[in-house]
Design a protein around this motif. Sequence first.
Motif, PDB file in Angstrom:
ATOM      1  N   ALA A 242      -6.392  14.881  17.626  1.00 46.20           N
ATOM      2  CA  ALA A 242      -6.604  13.615  16.916  1.00 46.20           C
ATOM      3  C   ALA A 242      -5.275  12.906  16.690  1.00 46.20           C
ATOM      4  O   ALA A 242      -4.299  13.511  16.270  1.00 46.20           O
ATOM      5  N   VAL A 243      -5.245  11.617  16.983  1.00 48.79           N
ATOM      6  CA  VAL A 243      -4.053  10.818  16.698  1.00 48.79           C
ATOM      7  C   VAL A 243      -4.403   9.562  15.918  1.00 48.79           C
ATOM      8  O   VAL A 243      -3.514   8.850  15.448  1.00 48.79           O
ATOM      9  N   GLY A 244      -5.694   9.256  15.770  1.00 48.59           N
ATOM     10  CA  GLY A 244      -6.119   8.109  14.983  1.00 48.59           C
ATOM     11  C   GLY A 244      -6.249   8.484  13.522  1.00 48.59           C
ATOM     12  O   GLY A 244      -6.740   9.560  13.179  1.00 48.59           O
ATOM     13  N   VAL A 245      -5.808   7.583  12.645  1.00 49.22           N
ATOM     14  CA  VAL A 245      -5.818   7.860  11.206  1.00 49.22           C
ATOM     15  C   VAL A 245      -7.210   8.219  10.702  1.00 49.22           C
ATOM     16  O   VAL A 245      -7.394   9.192   9.967  1.00 49.22           O
ATOM     17  N   MET A 246      -8.226   7.451  11.096  1.00 49.91           N
ATOM     18  CA  MET A 246      -9.559   7.704  10.569  1.00 49.91           C
ATOM     19  C   MET A 246     -10.151   9.013  11.100  1.00 49.91           C
ATOM     20  O   MET A 246     -11.054   9.574  10.475  1.00 49.91           O
ATOM     21  N   ALA A 247      -9.654   9.500  12.218  1.00 52.81           N
ATOM     22  CA  ALA A 247     -10.094  10.808  12.697  1.00 52.81           C
ATOM     23  C   ALA A 247      -9.676  11.894  11.714  1.00 52.81           C
ATOM     24  O   ALA A 247     -10.401  12.874  11.513  1.00 52.81           O
ATOM     25  N   TYR A 248      -8.513  11.718  11.095  1.00 52.29           N
ATOM     26  CA  TYR A 248      -8.053  12.701  10.107  1.00 52.29           C
ATOM     27  C   TYR A 248      -8.918  12.649   8.849  1.00 52.29           C
ATOM     28  O   TYR A 248      -9.177  13.668   8.217  1.00 52.29           O
ATOM     29  N   ARG A 249      -9.365  11.455   8.493  1.00 50.24           N
ATOM     30  CA  ARG A 249     -10.318  11.368   7.380  1.00 50.24           C
ATOM     31  C   ARG A 249     -11.583  12.143   7.718  1.00 50.24           C
ATOM     32  O   ARG A 249     -12.100  12.919   6.901  1.00 50.24           O
ATOM     33  N   ASP A 250     -12.113  11.924   8.933  1.00 50.64           N
ATOM     34  CA  ASP A 250     -13.353  12.577   9.327  1.00 50.64           C
ATOM     35  C   ASP A 250     -13.191  14.086   9.441  1.00 50.64           C
ATOM     36  O   ASP A 250     -14.160  14.833   9.301  1.00 50.64           O
ATOM     37  N   PRO A 255      -6.044  11.244   2.085  1.00 52.15           N
ATOM     38  CA  PRO A 255      -5.056  10.231   2.466  1.00 52.15           C
ATOM     39  C   PRO A 255      -3.666  10.538   1.924  1.00 52.15           C
ATOM     40  O   PRO A 255      -2.665  10.331   2.610  1.00 52.15           O
ATOM     41  N   GLU A 256      -3.591  11.054   0.690  1.00 49.52           N
ATOM     42  CA  GLU A 256      -2.282  11.336   0.118  1.00 49.52           C
ATOM     43  C   GLU A 256      -1.579  12.485   0.845  1.00 49.52           C
ATOM     44  O   GLU A 256      -0.352  12.520   0.954  1.00 49.52           O
ATOM     45  N   THR A 298       0.319  20.534  13.000  1.00 49.65           N
ATOM     46  CA  THR A 298      -0.955  20.507  12.280  1.00 49.65           C
ATOM     47  C   THR A 298      -1.016  21.575  11.199  1.00 49.65           C
ATOM     48  O   THR A 298      -1.617  21.363  10.136  1.00 49.65           O
ATOM     49  N   ALA A 299      -0.388  22.720  11.433  1.00 49.38           N
ATOM     50  CA  ALA A 299      -0.397  23.787  10.420  1.00 49.38           C
ATOM     51  C   ALA A 299       0.284  23.324   9.140  1.00 49.38           C
ATOM     52  O   ALA A 299      -0.161  23.654   8.029  1.00 49.38           O
ATOM     53  N   LYS A 300       1.342  22.545   9.266  1.00 53.81           N
ATOM     54  CA  LYS A 300       2.030  22.024   8.078  1.00 53.81           C
ATOM     55  C   LYS A 300       1.141  21.008   7.356  1.00 53.81           C
ATOM     56  O   LYS A 300       1.081  20.999   6.119  1.00 53.81           O
ATOM     57  N   LEU A 301       0.452  20.173   8.120  1.00 54.53           N
ATOM     58  CA  LEU A 301      -0.477  19.220   7.509  1.00 54.53           C
ATOM     59  C   LEU A 301      -1.592  19.960   6.780  1.00 54.53           C
ATOM     60  O   LEU A 301      -1.987  19.571   5.664  1.00 54.53           O
ATOM     61  N   ASP A 302      -2.094  21.047   7.379  1.00 56.51           N
ATOM     62  CA  ASP A 302      -3.138  21.853   6.726  1.00 56.51           C
ATOM     63  C   ASP A 302      -2.641  22.395   5.387  1.00 56.51           C
ATOM     64  O   ASP A 302      -3.367  22.376   4.385  1.00 56.51           O
ATOM     65  N   TRP A 303      -1.401  22.890   5.379  1.00 52.37           N
ATOM     66  CA  TRP A 303      -0.844  23.447   4.141  1.00 52.37           C
ATOM     67  C   TRP A 303      -0.736  22.370   3.063  1.00 52.37           C
ATOM     68  O   TRP A 303      -1.109  22.601   1.904  1.00 52.37           O
ATOM     69  N   LEU A 304      -0.232  21.213   3.436  1.00 54.90           N
ATOM     70  CA  LEU A 304      -0.114  20.111   2.476  1.00 54.90           C
ATOM     71  C   LEU A 304      -1.486  19.716   1.944  1.00 54.90           C
ATOM     72  O   LEU A 304      -1.659  19.507   0.731  1.00 54.90           O
ATOM     73  N   ASN A 305      -2.449  19.607   2.840  1.00 60.18           N
ATOM     74  CA  ASN A 305      -3.785  19.189   2.416  1.00 60.18           C
ATOM     75  C   ASN A 305      -4.384  20.195   1.441  1.00 60.18           C
ATOM     76  O   ASN A 305      -5.034  19.823   0.460  1.00 60.18           O
ATOM     77  N   GLN A 306      -4.138  21.474   1.690  1.00 54.39           N
ATOM     78  CA  GLN A 306      -4.647  22.512   0.795  1.00 54.39           C
ATOM     79  C   GLN A 306      -4.015  22.393  -0.591  1.00 54.39           C
ATOM     80  O   GLN A 306      -4.695  22.579  -1.610  1.00 54.39           O
ATOM     81  N   GLN A 307      -2.733  22.043  -0.635  1.00 54.20           N
ATOM     82  CA  GLN A 307      -2.074  21.850  -1.933  1.00 54.20           C
ATOM     83  C   GLN A 307      -2.737  20.729  -2.717  1.00 54.20           C
ATOM     84  O   GLN A 307      -2.987  20.838  -3.919  1.00 54.20           O
ATOM     85  N   TYR A 308      -3.027  19.634  -2.026  1.00 50.03           N
ATOM     86  CA  TYR A 308      -3.657  18.495  -2.705  1.00 50.03           C
ATOM     87  C   TYR A 308      -5.090  18.808  -3.110  1.00 50.03           C
ATOM     88  O   TYR A 308      -5.541  18.390  -4.180  1.00 50.03           O
TER      89      TYR A 308
END
Length: 471
Positions: A242-250, A255-256, A298-308
């Motif tokens: 995924a490279v589109g922003v809304m794909a990450y929402r889905d 967002p934060e 992506t693993a770093k993004l996963d970690w950040l998302n889990q924190q939030y």
Amino acid sequence: MTVRTRFAPSPTGYLHVGGARTALFSYLYARKHGGQFVLRIEDTDLERSTAESVNAILEGMTWLGLDYDEGPFYQTQRFDRYNAVIEELLDKGLAYRCDCPKERLEKLRVDQMARKVKPRYDGCCRHRQVDPNQPHVIRFKNPADGVVVVDDLIRGRVPFSNDELDDLIIRRSDGAPTYNLSVVVDDADMQITHVIRGDDHLTNTPRQINILHALGFEPPRYAHVPMILGDDGARLSKRHGAVGVMAYRDMGYLPEALLNYLIRLGWSHGDQELFSIEQMIELFDIADVNKAASSFNTAKLDWLNQQYLQHAEPSRIARLLSPHMGKLNIDPSEGPELADVVTAQAARAKTLVELAEISAFCYQDFDSFDENSAKKHLRLVAREPLTRLRASFEMMAHEDWTPEGLKHVVERVGEELELNLGKVAQPLRVAIVGRAASPGIEETLMLVGKEATLRRIDKALAYIDARAAAS
């Protein structure tokens, strides 16, 4: 001077994460300096620009919370202004008409490449009189000598020799102005003071500076942000995922979390990893952005998302989780409060999609037990503790169905059978959840409710009996 930045995407697809990072940097720079952030839609590519893409860009900006102060402005609504500027350049002898056929231009390019010369227009029509009633393009008369210096806020001083820049086309034969002309006019008219954009535009910048000088405008300050790479070192594209922003929402990202991840792609503040938007505004400086490209992890993004997910208000996460539950054919109003599920489960999930999947057991029965969990815990020795637990649960009044009351029942059965808590709780957990992982057993039972608990224990007992009979 009032700082004015802009984000100017082309509506030919989704909002790319690289574009979102550029928008974020522009937004933060404007907010830090008390300025304005402008959104401009560069839709002059009439063949590829679509209303659907415009909507995707606007939706992505809204989801990320990147509020713009002015716009969106559309270039297709400013053609009269661009044509007036082109006529001004023609009148001043700073532009000229060119009717060179495609065949000549292609032969010129091939010959130059054969001589290992950088392909560029040779100025054939600079001093010719071209019939304005015949098909032609308009070219900007670039200075023939001298140097253009881009004083880049990220890269520092970048010089370009004018003799390497050709007379670029500023209006096509169909009458449409080109990117390099329209962007210059827009930046000047909109009083943009700082242009923050991808480094793929760096070679356009000297040309645009020359046009600005020809029109008598002071160029803005430029900052060219390095590209984002995939994990293979190539430029980030669809083949990396995924490279589109809304794909990450889905996919269940907040967002934060995505904003936090994007600001850390090429910028840092000591060892700090988590940033609120207020901290981003306070601490971000475009001059501190790395010159080198950054790799998407992506693993770093996963970690950040889990924190939030863990630290956000459960009621807010519940609102965002609800549509993901709906995709699993679950109506979250028919079961425990979704905010209570979030409180119990958020630490176990990296995304909202994963959170929905591991929480489905709270609302609907599962089709089958996890094979490894059942093999280990739903054995014949688990039949007696499960039977006693079921009898005790069935006798419990509704008002006694509390974490404290449930915990007491589980502990009492363990004591009666002289079993440690794991020998009782783990078979019960697999019976209720279908797998050997869940929140605390009393919390799990509370979320599932009495009726489903009894029904699922019956299913587990039947599984144990069938397994015993088969062996």
